[in-house]
Motif scaffolding. Sequence first.
Motif, PDB file in Angstrom:
ATOM      1  N   GLN A 287      46.697  48.047  44.184  1.00  9.33           N
ATOM      2  CA  GLN A 287      45.328  48.199  44.672  1.00  9.33           C
ATOM      3  C   GLN A 287      44.316  47.533  43.740  1.00  9.33           C
ATOM      4  N   ASN A 288      44.562  47.592  42.428  1.00  6.57           N
ATOM      5  CA  ASN A 288      43.592  47.005  41.497  1.00  6.57           C
ATOM      6  C   ASN A 288      43.478  45.486  41.686  1.00  6.57           C
ATOM      7  N   ILE A 289      44.587  44.853  42.115  1.00  5.44           N
ATOM      8  CA  ILE A 289      44.550  43.414  42.371  1.00  5.44           C
ATOM      9  C   ILE A 289      43.709  43.140  43.613  1.00  5.44           C
ATOM     10  N   LEU A 290      43.889  43.944  44.643  1.00  6.62           N
ATOM     11  CA  LEU A 290      43.089  43.788  45.855  1.00  6.62           C
ATOM     12  C   LEU A 290      41.606  44.047  45.581  1.00  6.62           C
ATOM     13  N   ASP A 291      41.333  45.027  44.725  1.00  2.99           N
ATOM     14  CA  ASP A 291      39.941  45.329  44.380  1.00  2.99           C
ATOM     15  C   ASP A 291      39.280  44.146  43.677  1.00  2.99           C
ATOM     16  N   LYS A 292      40.023  43.535  42.760  1.00  5.68           N
ATOM     17  CA  LYS A 292      39.487  42.362  42.058  1.00  5.68           C
ATOM     18  C   LYS A 292      39.229  41.214  43.031  1.00  5.68           C
ATOM     19  N   ALA A 293      40.190  40.989  43.935  1.00  7.02           N
ATOM     20  CA  ALA A 293      40.043  39.902  44.902  1.00  7.02           C
ATOM     21  C   ALA A 293      38.841  40.148  45.826  1.00  7.02           C
ATOM     22  N   ASN A 294      38.658  41.372  46.248  1.00  2.67           N
ATOM     23  CA  ASN A 294      37.537  41.696  47.137  1.00  2.67           C
ATOM     24  C   ASN A 294      36.190  41.503  46.447  1.00  2.67           C
ATOM     25  N   GLU A 295      36.156  41.759  45.133  1.00  2.00           N
ATOM     26  CA  GLU A 295      34.920  41.515  44.386  1.00  2.00           C
ATOM     27  C   GLU A 295      34.525  40.049  44.471  1.00  2.00           C
ATOM     28  N   TRP A 296      35.526  39.171  44.485  1.00  2.00           N
ATOM     29  CA  TRP A 296      35.259  37.733  44.531  1.00  2.00           C
ATOM     30  C   TRP A 296      34.912  37.256  45.940  1.00  2.00           C
ATOM     31  N   LEU A 297      34.857  38.173  46.899  1.00  2.00           N
ATOM     32  CA  LEU A 297      34.429  37.845  48.258  1.00  2.00           C
ATOM     33  C   LEU A 297      32.971  38.237  48.502  1.00  2.00           C
ATOM     34  N   THR A 298      32.258  38.591  47.430  1.00  2.00           N
ATOM     35  CA  THR A 298      30.846  38.964  47.535  1.00  2.00           C
ATOM     36  C   THR A 298      29.972  37.734  47.328  1.00  2.00           C
ATOM     37  N   PRO A 299      28.664  37.813  47.654  1.00  2.00           N
ATOM     38  CA  PRO A 299      27.771  36.650  47.555  1.00  2.00           C
ATOM     39  C   PRO A 299      27.584  36.097  46.144  1.00  2.00           C
ATOM     40  N   THR A 300      28.029  36.831  45.126  1.00  2.00           N
ATOM     41  CA  THR A 300      27.951  36.294  43.756  1.00  2.00           C
ATOM     42  C   THR A 300      28.752  34.999  43.629  1.00  2.00           C
ATOM     43  N   PHE A 301      29.774  34.862  44.435  1.00  2.00           N
ATOM     44  CA  PHE A 301      30.690  33.728  44.344  1.00  2.00           C
ATOM     45  C   PHE A 301      30.428  32.750  45.484  1.00  2.00           C
ATOM     46  N   ASP A 302      30.608  31.461  45.221  1.00  2.00           N
ATOM     47  CA  ASP A 302      30.294  30.435  46.214  1.00  2.00           C
ATOM     48  C   ASP A 302      31.267  30.496  47.393  1.00  2.00           C
ATOM     49  N   GLN A 303      30.868  29.821  48.480  1.00  2.00           N
ATOM     50  CA  GLN A 303      31.622  29.916  49.723  1.00  2.00           C
ATOM     51  C   GLN A 303      33.027  29.335  49.593  1.00  2.00           C
ATOM     52  N   ASP A 304      33.165  28.237  48.848  1.00  2.00           N
ATOM     53  CA  ASP A 304      34.494  27.633  48.685  1.00  2.00           C
ATOM     54  C   ASP A 304      35.447  28.610  48.002  1.00  2.00           C
ATOM     55  N   THR A 305      34.958  29.296  46.963  1.00  2.00           N
ATOM     56  CA  THR A 305      35.782  30.291  46.270  1.00  2.00           C
ATOM     57  C   THR A 305      36.202  31.398  47.237  1.00  2.00           C
ATOM     58  N   GLN A 306      35.259  31.880  48.018  1.00  2.00           N
ATOM     59  CA  GLN A 306      35.574  32.953  48.959  1.00  2.00           C
ATOM     60  C   GLN A 306      36.595  32.501  50.010  1.00  2.00           C
ATOM     61  N   ASP A 307      36.435  31.269  50.497  1.00  2.00           N
ATOM     62  CA  ASP A 307      37.366  30.755  51.504  1.00  2.00           C
ATOM     63  C   ASP A 307      38.783  30.643  50.944  1.00  2.00           C
ATOM     64  N   ARG A 308      38.901  30.209  49.710  1.00  2.00           N
ATOM     65  CA  ARG A 308      40.231  30.057  49.100  1.00  2.00           C
ATOM     66  C   ARG A 308      40.895  31.415  48.902  1.00  2.00           C
ATOM     67  N   ILE A 309      40.111  32.411  48.552  1.00  2.00           N
ATOM     68  CA  ILE A 309      40.676  33.754  48.371  1.00  2.00           C
ATOM     69  C   ILE A 309      41.114  34.344  49.719  1.00  2.00           C
ATOM     70  N   LYS A 310      40.295  34.129  50.759  1.00  2.00           N
ATOM     71  CA  LYS A 310      40.680  34.596  52.095  1.00  2.00           C
ATOM     72  C   LYS A 310      41.979  33.950  52.554  1.00  2.00           C
ATOM     73  N   ASN A 311      42.127  32.676  52.235  1.00  2.00           N
ATOM     74  CA  ASN A 311      43.351  31.966  52.606  1.00  2.00           C
ATOM     75  C   ASN A 311      44.568  32.554  51.889  1.00  2.00           C
ATOM     76  N   MET A 312      44.404  32.898  50.594  1.00  2.00           N
ATOM     77  CA  MET A 312      45.510  33.500  49.851  1.00  2.00           C
ATOM     78  C   MET A 312      45.842  34.886  50.399  1.00  2.00           C
ATOM     79  N   LEU A 313      44.806  35.651  50.757  1.00  2.00           N
ATOM     80  CA  LEU A 313      45.043  36.978  51.322  1.00  2.00           C
ATOM     81  C   LEU A 313      45.871  36.888  52.600  1.00  2.00           C
TER      82      LEU A 313
END
Length: 573
Positions: free
Chosen positions: A3-29
Amino acid sequence: MEQNILDKANEWLTPTFDQDTQDRIKNMLAHAPKELEESFYKNLEFGTGGMRGIMGVGTNRINKYTLGKNTQGLSDYLKKSFPNETLKVVIAYDCRHNSDTLAKVVADVFSANGIHVYLFSEMRPTPELSFALKHLNCHAGIVLTASHNPPEYNGYKVYWQDGGQLVPPQDGEIIERIESLKYEDIQFQANENLIEYIDAAIDAAFAKSTIENCSFNTPTLAKENLKIVYTSLHGTSIKAIPGVLAQAGYTDVNIVKEQETPNGDFPTVKSPNPEEPEALTMALALADNIEADIVIGTDPDSDRLGVAVRDTHGKMILLNGNQTMVIMTAFLLEQWKRAGKIDGKQFIGSTIVSTPMMLELASAYDVECKVGLTGFKWIAKFIKDFPELKFIGGGEESFGFMVGDAVRDKDAVGACLLVCEIAAQAKASGSTLYQELINLYVDHGFYKEHLISLTKKGMDGLKEIDQMMINLRENPVSEIDGQRVVCIEDYKNSTAKNMFTGEITPISIPKSNVLIYYLEDGSKICARPSGTEPKIKFYFSVNAPLNRAEDFETVSQELDVKIKNIIAAMQLN
């Protein structure tokens, strides 16, 4: 997935991070959960040579956010440490992919925090960064590099006021500050007025300093008669070494053209590491073709130096880091002795995993040998901690050397010039660099070393390495290859245990995850997880008297057999 890994990944899906970063994380998920796990299961940590990691998104990757957070934390710490000063930092970077853009990100964050930044306009060698820091009177310095790691890696080395890398207590205090930050705390908006680009003037000062520190009255004709093959292995040393050698008077320098152009893919080698003989294949072929005397190769950021010379049969062979360190240190000691500069207030530097022959050299010349943990930051710390002593030179087994204190890190530029000085003088006197090494073995004892590195990648590999060290601690061997273990030094617990009496004595060197076994016959075995690569390393040192140079090959073979037997006894082959 934890769960802690998922929590970290979800944090990187917030507006603090740019859209490209968020898209790459969604793809990995959605499609690459194992990659997501590897990217987030831990935060990148500072190791022996700063922070290194694979480039990508996530807390366990090198990217604008992990480096931005580092830089924000360092900015905060600088303001706290020097509250009434105009803060200055200098930044350099190597040939790796994204090094230039990441260097600009780091510069932006410093400038956004009101700190004046000197940024090299192009890639430069790591030792030039250390030199520039002191030359420009900066408070800190950064170099973006992953040294000799594979192409997918990059890294972040931090240097302090003295020109050396971070050491305690600053490192721990800065890390504590970094870890207290949130990603939204990073100030990315640059103040371009505080970013000053530097290049030619610093290059000239660095070259001048190198030539002054590493030249030793070699006759002009001797320099011109030395035939050198040099390769930068697609790295940054091409920006410095050819010019320094030319200015110093070496005219017969033959560059490996296929490896001359900087390239972060390192297309002609499996690994851009001069420790690996394969990396110098092209250079050795050129050396045989033109009958060169010496081959020199450097790693991507130009702090490590590989040297190949002709053996007693005229065949080119790669010296190991201990051998080049011994040759260069002995030469410096002799030069200082002849100049009447040794009075008991000098020292040389080495590390706990390097050859014990450094201690023999120090004893022979009545200087001190200070031995620290792996990494040149500890040798630099000795220079800072003992200002009453003059540093002559020193190194470590991993192909690093430092001449004097103008640069406070391993320096392939200065070491390159120094080894050419030694080779040129040897040739002029009818000897060779290899013969000079053999002569040192006759005078001080024949020490031979060997290294085994076991690569264990990823989260599972880290656990395996940890378990190997636990097993070595909890189940210590009492005998290896028929030789009783005399002493075990455990640097994690800061203790040395006499295996005959059971007596335990404290070790004053800072804590580190290192174990060293000493055997009855003077052999030494060290186990140490790498601080910069997913590896566990085993270092072996054996020795024997060498009464005559003519016996070199026989004794060398005997020592090879001893190393082979120790490795077999430890079941590492």
